[in-house]
Design an enzyme around this catalytic site. Structure first.
Site, mmCIF file in Angstrom:
data_model
loop_
_atom_site.group_PDB
_atom_site.id
_atom_site.type_symbol
_atom_site.label_atom_id
_atom_site.label_comp_id
_atom_site.label_asym_id
_atom_site.label_seq_id
_atom_site.Cartn_x
_atom_site.Cartn_y
_atom_site.Cartn_z
ATOM 1 N N THR A 51 0.230 -3.174 1.233
ATOM 2 C CA THR A 51 0.935 -2.008 1.767
ATOM 3 C C THR A 51 1.374 -2.318 3.207
ATOM 4 O O THR A 51 0.804 -3.195 3.858
ATOM 5 C CB THR A 51 0.048 -0.750 1.709
ATOM 6 N N THR A 53 1.442 -1.108 6.609
ATOM 7 C CA THR A 53 0.616 -1.181 7.825
ATOM 8 C C THR A 53 -0.561 -2.131 7.626
ATOM 9 O O THR A 53 -0.903 -2.903 8.524
ATOM 10 C CB THR A 53 0.123 0.222 8.231
ATOM 11 N N CYS A 54 -1.156 -2.087 6.455
ATOM 12 C CA CYS A 54 -2.308 -2.946 6.160
ATOM 13 C C CYS A 54 -1.917 -4.421 6.224
ATOM 14 O O CYS A 54 -2.665 -5.256 6.731
ATOM 15 C CB CYS A 54 -2.865 -2.619 4.784
ATOM 16 N N THR A 55 -0.730 -4.740 5.711
ATOM 17 C CA THR A 55 -0.258 -6.115 5.629
ATOM 18 C C THR A 55 0.347 -6.612 6.933
ATOM 19 O O THR A 55 0.176 -7.766 7.309
ATOM 20 C CB THR A 55 0.775 -6.245 4.486
#
Length: 173
Positions: A51, A53-55
């Site tokens: 996803t 922001t996570c990535t």
């Protein structure tokens, strides 16, 4: 703040060269006790592998500053997500993560017992982890940084205080 980490079993995959073939991995159950007993660790939890922001920020930030965390006395850094072991492995491979350990909470058991399991049905994710980070010493939570607005179907994805710099600042005190 100090309370104990919930006792759960994580379903992980580990490399086992004796298996051979294109997928030399086997299932290995790892318990909370295996991970947290007698250790000084940082865990950061996020909504999902691959996803935005996570990535783009959350996992890469911790990977980039892993050695700084180790220099603060941290034994290990774990990235936890309500994703299966296969997805977590491919995500780490995609991002070239070599230091942070991936912790798949595929059924959301740990996340639910932490009180951090939220519905993200508004974006088609089902049940996922709220974004947070924590410092855990010998199974006891010493500090948590929980993103504001904890709720089901949150219209945004707050990322203000569970970042690696907040954790480093806390550990520097």
């Amino acid at each position: 703040m100090a309370h104990s980490i919930p006792e759960v079993t994580f379903r992980t995959r580990v490399r086992d060269e004796s298996i051979g073939g294109d997928n030399p991995f086997r299932w290995q159950d790892v318990t909370s006790r295996d991970i947290f007993k007698g250790t000084n660790v940082v865990v950061f939890a996020l909504p999902g592998a691959f996803t935005p922001t996570c990535t783009n920020a959350h996992l890469p930030g911790y990977e980039a500053k892993y050695d700084e965390l180790k220099n603060k006395g941290i034994d290990e850094v774990y990235c936890l997500s309500v994703n299966d072991a296969f997805t977590m492995f491919q995500w780490a491979k995609y991002l070239k993560v070599e230091k942070v350990k991936m912790l798949p909470d595929g059924n959301g058991d740990f996340t639910r017992l932490m009180g951090m399991l939220v519905k993200k049905e508004n974006v088609g994710f089902g049940l996922r982890s709220w974004r947070y980070s924590m410092h855990v010493v010998d199974g006891e939570i010493k500090q948590m940084f929980i993103e504001p607005g904890l709720m089901d179907d949150c219209p945004d994805d707050p990322f203000e205080i569970s970042d690696v710099d907040t954790m480093l600042n806390y550990l520097s005190k």
